[in-house]
Design an enzyme around this catalytic site. Structure first.
Site, PDB file in Angstrom:
ATOM      1  CG  ASP A 117       0.972   8.802  26.898  1.00  0.00           C
ATOM      2  OD1 ASP A 117       2.125   9.200  26.608  1.00  0.00           O
ATOM      3  OD2 ASP A 117      -0.021   9.541  26.897  1.00  0.00           O
ATOM      4  CG  HIS A 118       1.215   8.749  22.968  1.00  0.00           C
ATOM      5  ND1 HIS A 118       1.837   9.922  22.626  1.00  0.00           N
ATOM      6  CD2 HIS A 118       0.230   9.095  23.837  1.00  0.00           C
ATOM      7  CE1 HIS A 118       1.257  10.934  23.247  1.00  0.00           C
ATOM      8  NE2 HIS A 118       0.286  10.467  24.002  1.00  0.00           N
ATOM      9  CG  ASN A 149      -7.211  10.101  24.167  1.00  0.00           C
ATOM     10  OD1 ASN A 149      -6.699   9.228  24.863  1.00  0.00           O
ATOM     11  ND2 ASN A 149      -6.526  11.119  23.663  1.00  0.00           N
ATOM     12  CB  THR A 169      -3.260  10.349  26.306  1.00  0.00           C
ATOM     13  OG1 THR A 169      -2.378  11.224  25.616  1.00  0.00           O
ATOM     14  CG2 THR A 169      -3.063  10.502  27.802  1.00  0.00           C
ATOM     15  NE  ARG A 181      -6.221  11.919  27.400  1.00  0.00           N
ATOM     16  CZ  ARG A 181      -6.499  13.219  27.262  1.00  0.00           C
ATOM     17  NH1 ARG A 181      -7.491  13.772  27.928  1.00  0.00           N
ATOM     18  NH2 ARG A 181      -5.787  13.978  26.447  1.00  0.00           N
ATOM     19  CE  LYS A 216      -2.230  15.093  28.350  1.00  0.00           C
ATOM     20  NZ  LYS A 216      -1.996  14.381  27.081  1.00  0.00           N
ATOM     21  CG  HIS A 256      -0.311  17.706  21.112  1.00  0.00           C
ATOM     22  ND1 HIS A 256      -0.533  16.915  20.013  1.00  0.00           N
ATOM     23  CD2 HIS A 256      -0.571  16.923  22.197  1.00  0.00           C
ATOM     24  CE1 HIS A 256      -0.904  15.708  20.405  1.00  0.00           C
ATOM     25  NE2 HIS A 256      -0.922  15.681  21.723  1.00  0.00           N
TER      26      HIS A 256
END
Ligand code: ZN
Length: 559
Positions: A347-348, A113, A92, A176, A174, A306
């Site tokens: 982001d992925h 991360n 992320t 980040r 999040k 997840h």
């Protein structure tokens, strides 16, 4: 399409022959003007940069025919279905760091991360990507959130440097995502922590976030019943046993007071969109003296991936709800008459749980077998060399990626320990490749078509000499790290299911198109900089400008 200078394109708005032909002299003067697809002559007043966390190109391909809301509008714009987060460490923080900086993690410095600094006094040696560990209050588990580690400016930072009137706002579940999309000069930044939206150290929670928190608290306290399953999700609604539980048939019901049930559901994305809209109103984003940037990172696709995997009813519901949420955000900007341009990417990507993949035509999908944890690697290195360290001998954030040797090893012991570590990792049957810091340091950062990059080139785009591990371990394709007891599925691999993401642009007046050729997420910032006529020195981006007007106009012509 043929490059046309911006000034000429501007002239076309006024003298377009198409316009002249469509004007009917007999029509009453009040008739709405025709809407030719002509490139707008001036930069947009607002850049809406959306990240959908873990939105793989595979999910996009699977669901694009179902979108009717915001994602359907983006399908009418410039569609690059094969974008790449081209680096190896598809996590992320690195992924978000590429979106609005235009550089790979090798240059942004955001290699993962978490990374490790064996020389830091901190006991766990672990550094979080968006913290400032110089602050004694910061720990890897409870970081003091900061852009300290980001080595480059974001688009918002550049806009504000060019014109102080520009505002740079970022919202996500999040921290980040907020920090890596917003950057160093964030005017308003909010993320979710322990049940409410919080902001940067030393800042007040502004009124829109106070209201968002009150709304969320009420929603959490009330609990919620099952969300509807769209008819087209019925085929996904199958139970799959994994690590003692069942996934695949969830509906996001949650008991009163269960914050996690709220956060891990499409309602969290909706709350983020509501806060973005409220901040737009409070700050009059897109209606000021200079263009603004509003970054919105929707995290729930990642939480769903997840918690439930990518191919169940849960993700199907999430795709339907996300489409509605993004549509609502667009409608709000439309209703306020804001001239905005959108980019949406991720982001992925992601990969499903092996227990379901095995039933769905992929027998080789598997969970990782033991041998690659830092404790197991340390034991093997000790057995091969007799070398020990006062603290831990090996540091890593999981059974793959960057792996570090203790900082206390002697000059004589270090190369022996490194050789034993490489040999141990390479001997694991699920390891595809192991690269050392010395191997990566001598390579140039790769350029050109990202789908053709070799594994070591992918790893090089993730490599920072001061932060990367002594080795990087890449697992074989279709291997899921983790036993499924926590997250049932994850990402982070150098394989294309984790690297490929859609990149979608939309602005009113641009001619839509689909370009299947691969592009890179580092192309987004140069593309938006050109759209904003923002001067950037040559060589400051790793990416290139993409002309997002499929018609005669060229949105890169200002460059
Ligand atoms: Zn992510």
């Amino acid at each position: 399409m043929r490059p046309i200078p911006v000034l000429l394109a501007a002239a076309l708005v006024h003298v377009s022959p198409a316009l002249a032909q469509e004007a009917d002299p007999a029509a009453p003067a009040s008739t709405s003007p025709p809407k030719p697809a002509v490139q707008p002559a001036t930069p947009p007043r607002l850049i809406l940069a959306i990240s959908v966390d873990q939105f793989s190109a595979d999910l996009f391909a699977e669901y694009r025919s179902r979108y009717t809301g915001g994602l359907a509008r983006l399908l009418s714009g410039a569609v690059f279905p094969s974008g790449f987060q081209s680096h190896a460490a598809t996590e992320t923080c690195p992924g978000h760091s590429t979106l609005l900086t235009g550089v790979h993690p090798a240059r942004s410095g955001i290699i993962a991360n978490y990374w490790f600094d064996p020389s830091t006094p901190r006991a766990d040696k672990k550094i979080y990507c968006s913290e400032d560990e110089r602050d004694p209050a910061s720990t890897s588990a409870k970081p003091v959130v900061s852009s300290f580690h980001l080595k480059v400016p974001t688009l918002g930072d550049r806009l504000k440097a060019a014109n102080k009137a520009s505002r740079n706002v970022a919202v996500s579940a999040k921290d980040r995502a907020v920090v890596m999309m917003g950057g160093h000069a964030i005017d308003a930044g909010y993320w979710w922590r322990d049940g409410s939206f919080v902001t940067l150290p030393g800042r007040q929670i502004a009124e829109p976030a106070v209201k968002a928190n009150a709304d969320a608290a009420a929603a959490i306290a009330a609990g919620a019943s099952a969300m509807p399953l769209p008819a087209w999700c019925a085929g996904k609604d199958r139970p799959i046993a994994v690590a003692g539980r069942t996934v695949g048939t969830g509906r996001f019901a949650f008991d009163a007071g269960k914050e996690g049930g709220f956060r891990n559901s499409p309602r969290m994305d909706a709350a983020v969109a509501d806060l973005a809209i409220a901040l737009t109103d409070q700050m009059k984003l897109g209606q000021g003296k200079a263009p603004d940037v509003l970054s919105v990172s929707f995290s729930v696709t990642d939480f769903v991936g997840h918690t439930f995997g990518t191919e169940g009813a849960e993700m199907c519901i999430q795709m339907a709800e996300l489409d509605k949420t993004i549509g609502r955000l667009f409608d709000a900007l439309d209703a306020r008459g804001i001239d905005y341009a959108v980019v949406l990417s991720a982001d992925h990507g992601g990969f499903d749980l092996p227990e379901r993949a095995n039933q769905q035509g992929l027998p080789e999908a598997a969970r990782i077998t033991p041998g690659l944890s830092d404790q197991e690697l340390a034991k093997a290195v000790r057995a091969k060399t007799g070398i020990t360290a006062p603290g831990d001998l090996i540091y890593s954030d999981g059974p793959f990626g960057d792996i570090y040797l203790a900082g206390t090893l002697s000059e004589a012991d270090r190369p022996r320990a490194l050789a034993a570590l490489v040999e141990t990792a390479k001997a694991h049957p699920q390891v595809e490749a192991v690269f050392t810091k010395a191997q990566l340091a001598v390579l140039p950062v790769p350029v050109g078509q990202p789908q053709d990059w070799t594994l070591i080139e992918r790893a090089r785009a993730s490599f920072d000499e001061t932060r990367s591990g002594d080795i990087v371990v890449l697992l074989k394709r279709s291997i899921q790290p983790g036993d499924g007891k926590g997250a049932v599925a994850t990402h982070g691999s150098p394989w294309d299911y984790d690297r490929r993401v859609p990149i979608l642009f939309w602005r009113k007046g641009l001619t839509g198109f689909e370009q299947p050729a691969p592009v890179d997420t580092v192309d987004i910032a140069p593309t938006l900089a050109a759209l904003l006529a923002l001067p950037v020195k040559a060589g400051e981006f790793d990416g290139r400008c993409l002309d997002i007007d499929g018609g005669a106009g060229d949105t890169c012509a200002a460059n």
